[in-house]
Design an enzyme around this catalytic site. Sequence first.
Site, PDB file in Angstrom:
ATOM      1  N   GLU A 168      22.425 -52.874 -10.632  1.00 29.75           N
ATOM      2  CA  GLU A 168      23.097 -52.469  -9.387  1.00 29.75           C
ATOM      3  C   GLU A 168      22.864 -53.502  -8.284  1.00 29.75           C
ATOM      4  O   GLU A 168      21.748 -54.000  -8.130  1.00 29.75           O
ATOM      5  CB  GLU A 168      22.539 -51.102  -8.962  1.00 29.75           C
ATOM      6  CG  GLU A 168      23.242 -50.492  -7.757  1.00 29.75           C
ATOM      7  CD  GLU A 168      22.627 -49.143  -7.353  1.00 29.75           C
ATOM      8  OE1 GLU A 168      21.505 -48.843  -7.820  1.00 29.75           O
ATOM      9  OE2 GLU A 168      23.267 -48.408  -6.577  1.00 29.75           O
ATOM     10  N   LYS A 202      30.903 -45.808  -6.584  1.00 33.35           N
ATOM     11  CA  LYS A 202      29.825 -44.832  -6.786  1.00 33.35           C
ATOM     12  C   LYS A 202      30.148 -43.504  -6.111  1.00 33.35           C
ATOM     13  O   LYS A 202      30.363 -43.449  -4.890  1.00 33.35           O
ATOM     14  CB  LYS A 202      28.533 -45.422  -6.217  1.00 33.35           C
ATOM     15  CG  LYS A 202      27.262 -44.645  -6.500  1.00 33.35           C
ATOM     16  CD  LYS A 202      26.053 -45.468  -5.996  1.00 33.35           C
ATOM     17  CE  LYS A 202      24.726 -44.855  -6.285  1.00 33.35           C
ATOM     18  NZ  LYS A 202      23.618 -45.767  -5.871  1.00 33.35           N
ATOM     19  N   CYS A 220      23.670 -45.739 -10.969  1.00 36.87           N
ATOM     20  CA  CYS A 220      22.353 -45.252 -10.512  1.00 36.87           C
ATOM     21  C   CYS A 220      22.282 -43.750 -10.224  1.00 36.87           C
ATOM     22  O   CYS A 220      22.119 -42.967 -11.143  1.00 36.87           O
ATOM     23  CB  CYS A 220      21.897 -46.069  -9.304  1.00 36.87           C
ATOM     24  SG  CYS A 220      20.106 -45.932  -9.025  1.00 36.87           S
TER      25      CYS A 220
END
Lengths: 300, 300
Positions: free
Chosen positions: B44, B117, B154
């Site tokens: 990331e 995300k 994540c």
Amino acid sequence: MAPVVHVGLVQLATSEDPDENRRRTVQHVHQAARRGAQLVCLQELFASRYFCQVEDPTWFDLAESVPGPSTHALSEAARQLGIAIVVPVFERRAVGLYHNSCVVLGPDGAQLTLYRKMHVPDDPQYQEKFYFTPGDLGFRVCPTPFGRVGPLICWDQWYPEAARLVALRGAQILTYPTAIGWLPEEKASDGATQLRAWRTMHRSHAIANGVFVVAVNRVGFEPKPGGAFGEGIEFWGHSFVCDPQGVVLAEAGEGEEVLVVACDLGRSEAVRRWWPFFRDRRIDHYGGLMERWVGDEEVS
Amino acid sequence: MAPVVHVGLVQLATSEDPDENRRRTVQHVHQAARRGAQLVCLQELFASRYFCQVEDPTWFDLAESVPGPSTHALSEAARQLGIAIVVPVFERRAVGLYHNSCVVLGPDGAQLTLYRKMHVPDDPQYQEKFYFTPGDLGFRVCPTPFGRVGPLICWDQWYPEAARLVALRGAQILTYPTAIGWLPEEKASDGATQLRAWRTMHRSHAIANGVFVVAVNRVGFEPKPGGAFGEGIEFWGHSFVCDPQGVVLAEAGEGEEVLVVACDLGRSEAVRRWWPFFRDRRIDHYGGLMERWVGDEEVS
């Protein structure tokens, strides 16, 4: 302040005699209570062998009404001991209509909640779709004096949706009565992977939802009725409790065992403050979860 | 027949110089490809330090357009090597509008899919809500010549919903570029539990969905800008790949490392035949998943 609750798990081998299974189970519930248990969870279909290894309509004779012999026996124990009990029942709901259910009994012996297994498996030697109509009561939470229980059953544990739905309703302790084991021909090659996967899924529900998870499995080898020599299921035990971070607090072995585990329900709020997963769920984009499949080119 | 795909994971420490980070990352992508990798996943925000330890608007200077410097650098590598690459980008979408994104590049260097995300955290030293607007593109699957990739990032990994949604769209390999580590003051007491929980969640997505899961984390200690001596995050590495039964196929340590892991995509169908979880989902009772909370007496 949220209380510390002592949870009891009764992991037993099962005989062909339902009365004996009920009697022995009640004995072990008393043992758990003597050791401090306030909420006891039994194994799936505790009153009988795991008859779903074959499809045979005579096994429907094992089904019982709710209330019926199993809930009566455990209701008396709950009342005597002042505890709550999660009691799995092969439920005879109507003529020819059966469920794999569980009843949560309160410390006065009264039925608090009935849950009917929502996800019903059907694999070789786990032929449950023949016996059990999928539950129609949805996902429920049962308030007891010893915490809010989210009653789920065995195959439900492979579904993060089920754990999430009872957690969203405020469950603090998810209970999974279970009947899972090794097929002898697979144990050497796949047994460790299967057990680890089973434990991993349970722990993931605890982590994703910040709740306690209680899994209670049976033990012992049960031969497949009418099967060849050696055919059957070796139920693997390993009943356990994990905390809201997925830490295993206690785990049984592969023989008969009673666990009593202290669960500090205040841990959920402490954990959720650091891992505030409920805060960030993208409920505006979860519509696909209501679909059977979304992909459209999935044949390779 | 589904192919065997070699997946590469590039786990690096990161400097303060984005050009150097891009250059070193490209070098390691070449190394992965020399070892056979066909699909490479980066960590990331690979082009920078993990600046979200503090809220400081000057860090928005690190954001870049898509396409931009990071995708250009990796696009050239993808084309030269004939591989697909999952490239995380701090995306500057408009004046004052930023995302934590990733781009999947195909073997001709072209952009195949952009993912923004969806679940954005905000915890002490992970103050991402200041920097990143939550994604508005939903959950996507990217068909590549090396399998259908489900790009997630994540914090998404704590959400079974995200994994399920990309699996329902046909993803075969879920990729999670990640930046997660220990706060020094917590490591001794909580570090092992945190790492185990992180690994457990990933493995549960693999099991629940019968897919491969690839998690790529950074390594090294990054001090908190302006913080006291010793304040910062020790990124824990431990990048890994697990198979559709949650078996960890390979796992990195806590230093810089490139993994290349063979993933037999045919395993998904083999596993799903025995663990046919998609068959039994109770989509008729999952409506509550669209709610923020369902319980109504949840203050104790």
